[in-house]
Motif scaffolding. Structure first.
Motif, mmCIF file in Angstrom:
data_model
loop_
_atom_site.group_PDB
_atom_site.id
_atom_site.type_symbol
_atom_site.label_atom_id
_atom_site.label_comp_id
_atom_site.label_asym_id
_atom_site.label_seq_id
_atom_site.Cartn_x
_atom_site.Cartn_y
_atom_site.Cartn_z
ATOM 1 N N VAL A 119 0.964 -1.234 0.269
ATOM 2 C CA VAL A 119 -0.173 -0.037 0.093
ATOM 3 C C VAL A 119 0.768 1.298 0.079
ATOM 4 N N ASP A 120 0.791 1.856 -1.204
ATOM 5 C CA ASP A 120 1.565 3.370 -1.153
ATOM 6 C C ASP A 120 0.501 4.291 -1.340
ATOM 7 N N HIS A 121 -0.797 4.069 -1.187
ATOM 8 C CA HIS A 121 -1.704 5.270 -1.337
ATOM 9 C C HIS A 121 -2.690 5.155 -0.116
ATOM 10 N N TYR A 122 -2.097 4.890 1.123
ATOM 11 C CA TYR A 122 -2.999 4.804 2.439
ATOM 12 C C TYR A 122 -3.525 6.059 2.774
ATOM 13 N N TYR A 123 -2.893 7.097 2.967
ATOM 14 C CA TYR A 123 -3.282 8.392 3.481
ATOM 15 C C TYR A 123 -4.272 9.140 2.531
ATOM 16 N N ASP A 124 -3.852 8.969 1.546
ATOM 17 C CA ASP A 124 -4.824 9.646 0.171
ATOM 18 C C ASP A 124 -5.977 9.025 -0.442
ATOM 19 N N THR A 125 -6.015 7.632 -0.066
ATOM 20 C CA THR A 125 -6.969 6.840 -0.823
ATOM 21 C C THR A 125 -7.742 5.928 0.195
ATOM 22 N N PHE A 126 -6.898 4.915 0.675
ATOM 23 C CA PHE A 126 -7.634 3.603 1.383
ATOM 24 C C PHE A 126 -8.283 4.153 2.672
ATOM 25 N N GLN A 127 -7.204 4.800 3.577
ATOM 26 C CA GLN A 127 -7.832 5.387 4.645
ATOM 27 C C GLN A 127 -8.822 6.129 4.650
ATOM 28 N N PRO A 128 -9.033 7.167 4.050
ATOM 29 C CA PRO A 128 -10.225 8.024 3.974
ATOM 30 C C PRO A 128 -11.445 7.418 3.212
ATOM 31 N N ILE A 129 -11.227 6.590 2.363
ATOM 32 C CA ILE A 129 -12.350 5.994 1.564
ATOM 33 C C ILE A 129 -12.680 5.062 2.423
ATOM 34 N N LEU A 130 -12.090 4.006 3.016
ATOM 35 C CA LEU A 130 -12.439 2.917 3.708
ATOM 36 C C LEU A 130 -12.986 3.246 5.040
ATOM 37 N N ALA A 131 -12.526 4.628 5.583
ATOM 38 C CA ALA A 131 -13.079 5.143 6.869
ATOM 39 C C ALA A 131 -14.562 5.531 6.589
ATOM 40 N N SER A 132 -14.795 5.972 5.709
ATOM 41 C CA SER A 132 -16.205 6.733 5.168
ATOM 42 C C SER A 132 -17.171 5.446 5.053
ATOM 43 N N LEU A 133 -16.648 4.425 4.788
ATOM 44 C CA LEU A 133 -17.319 3.005 4.627
ATOM 45 C C LEU A 133 -17.435 2.318 5.887
ATOM 46 N N GLY A 134 -16.897 2.810 7.011
ATOM 47 C CA GLY A 134 -16.981 2.010 8.484
ATOM 48 C C GLY A 134 -15.835 1.379 8.920
ATOM 49 N N TYR A 135 -15.005 1.377 8.224
ATOM 50 C CA TYR A 135 -13.681 0.656 8.520
ATOM 51 C C TYR A 135 -12.664 1.542 9.406
ATOM 52 N N HIS A 136 -12.233 1.040 10.363
ATOM 53 C CA HIS A 136 -11.029 1.359 11.229
ATOM 54 C C HIS A 136 -9.679 0.727 10.418
ATOM 55 N N SER A 137 -8.920 1.588 10.376
ATOM 56 C CA SER A 137 -7.538 1.010 9.700
ATOM 57 C C SER A 137 -6.094 1.531 10.422
#
Ligand code: NDP
Ligand code: CA
Length: 329
Positions: free
Chosen positions: A77-95
């Motif tokens: 994962v080299d797009h955590y802060y700009d992609t996966f963290q925010p998008i998956l947080a908005s879908l109910g995921y902690h990461s």
């Protein structure tokens, strides 16, 4: 249990035993670091266009959201802060994210930061009890590989489990290092799972860990090792009682899939089984597994492609806690 229809996959294995509590859906995937895919890997049959992040990220997200795993383990994962963290947080995921100490992504011009492992879980299903960020050692020396281990508590049943994600050292010639990294990880997992069981008086009943046994464990990752390698054998033989979920896709239940990654580099074609979902077989049953795409589905140019955004395939399974009476001895 019904999956949404996905033309890329079919599900094949199903255990029809009666289920008391809802199963836990686990996904692991090496999503191919953007900087490595564009700058280092040399996938000669993959058009550069297919690696364009603006589009490729939607294929990755689509695959994750098709299955909505309860636990999601990602590598590279080299797009955590700009992609996966925010998008998956908005879908109910902690990461949580743990970059490699010296990510090879940093050698690529216009990189997006280091790659690493990321672990996501659905907040609605679990609460977090503990997180360990590990830098793996080999023969006492720190290495460039990492693992995340979290202890979770199932909100509905109170059951505890530990989940780990890792990405071991790549390439041939490094088998002994992978073996040592695996041994180090197993040692940490033993300590973490026993500590989690010992500190929990509620889980000391049947099925919750005896206090001397550990909390049930799931370990996901890109081990960069075929099943013939030392690190695989160490995991099978470990006192943690782990087994590899994807063996259950095979006719005899004992054989890993023929491949979890398939790519063409200047050095030639590489088709191998490197990715695994390990689970405590005394504590969990595997109810469902997502099938591995066929050679025809993958196509002659192999991976990645316009259809498959990574050179690795995603692995997905549903596991359930065994009822106390089902526990093997
Ligand atoms: P690994 O050898 O574990 O591999 C790094 C990545 O390369 C993995 O994502 C792997 O993918 C991929 N890979 C595997 N085989 C090939 C191949 N044949 N061609 C291209 N890519 C491949 O990396 P390390 O963590 O050991 O780091 C190695 C690199 O990191 C060095 O080459 C250097 O660039 C950098 N580094 C820099 C340091 C510094 O001081 N600046 C120190 C240490 C490392 P997969 O897992 O999918 O197979
Ligand atoms: Ca890679």
């Amino acid at each position: 249990l019904v999956y949404p229809v996905d033309p890329k996959h079919q599900h094949q294995y199903r255990n029809h035993e009666q289920q008391q509590t809802p199963s836990i859906r686990v996904m692991t995937w090496n999503i191919l670091a953007q900087a490595l895919g564009e700058g280092k890997d040399g996938f000669v049959q993959c058009p550069l266009d297919a690696l364009n992040w603006a589009e490729r990220k939607y294929l990755i997200l689509e695959e994750i959201l098709t299955y909505r795993p309860d636990i999601l383990c990602l590598q590279e994962v080299d797009h955590y802060y700009d992609t996966f963290q925010p998008i998956l947080a908005s879908l109910g995921y902690h990461s949580t994210f743990l970059p490699k100490p010296w990510s090879p992504c940093l050698d690529v011009a216009s990189n997006n930061g280091p790659d690493g492992c990321a672990l996501f879980y659905r907040r609605a299903r679990f609460s977090l009890l503990h997180t360990s960020h590990l830098r793996l050692s080999a023969m006492m020396l720190p290495t460039n590989q990492v693992a995340i281990v979290q202890t979770l508590r199932c909100r509905e049943t109170g059951q505890r489990l530990c989940v780990a994600v890792t990405h071991l050292k790549a390439r041939s010639g490094w088998e002994r290092l992978r073996g040592a990294q695996g041994a180090d990880l197993l040692q940490s997992l033993k300590a973490i799972t026993s500590r989690a069981a010992g500190s929990d008086p509620v889980s000391r009943g049947p099925g919750g860990g005896s206090g001397t046994e550990g909390v049930p464990l799931i370990v996901c990752g890109d081990f960069n090792a075929e099943p013939s390698e030392d690190v695989y054998k160490r995991f099978i033989a470990s006192p943690l009682g782990l087994d590899s979920a994807y063996k259950l896709l095979s006719a005899d239940g004992q054989t890993e899939p023929a491949y979890t990654t398939w790519k063409i580099r200047p050095s030639g074609e590489s088709c191998s089984t490197l990715d695994y979902i390990w689970y405590s077989h005394g504590a969990f049953t595997v109810d469902t597994l997502l099938d591995i795409p066929t050679e025809e589905q993958i196509g002659p140019d192999r991976l990645p492609s316009y259809h498959y955004p990574s050179d690795h395939l995603s692995l997905l399974c549903d596991v359930s806690f065994r009822e106390p009476r089902d526990q093997p001895h």
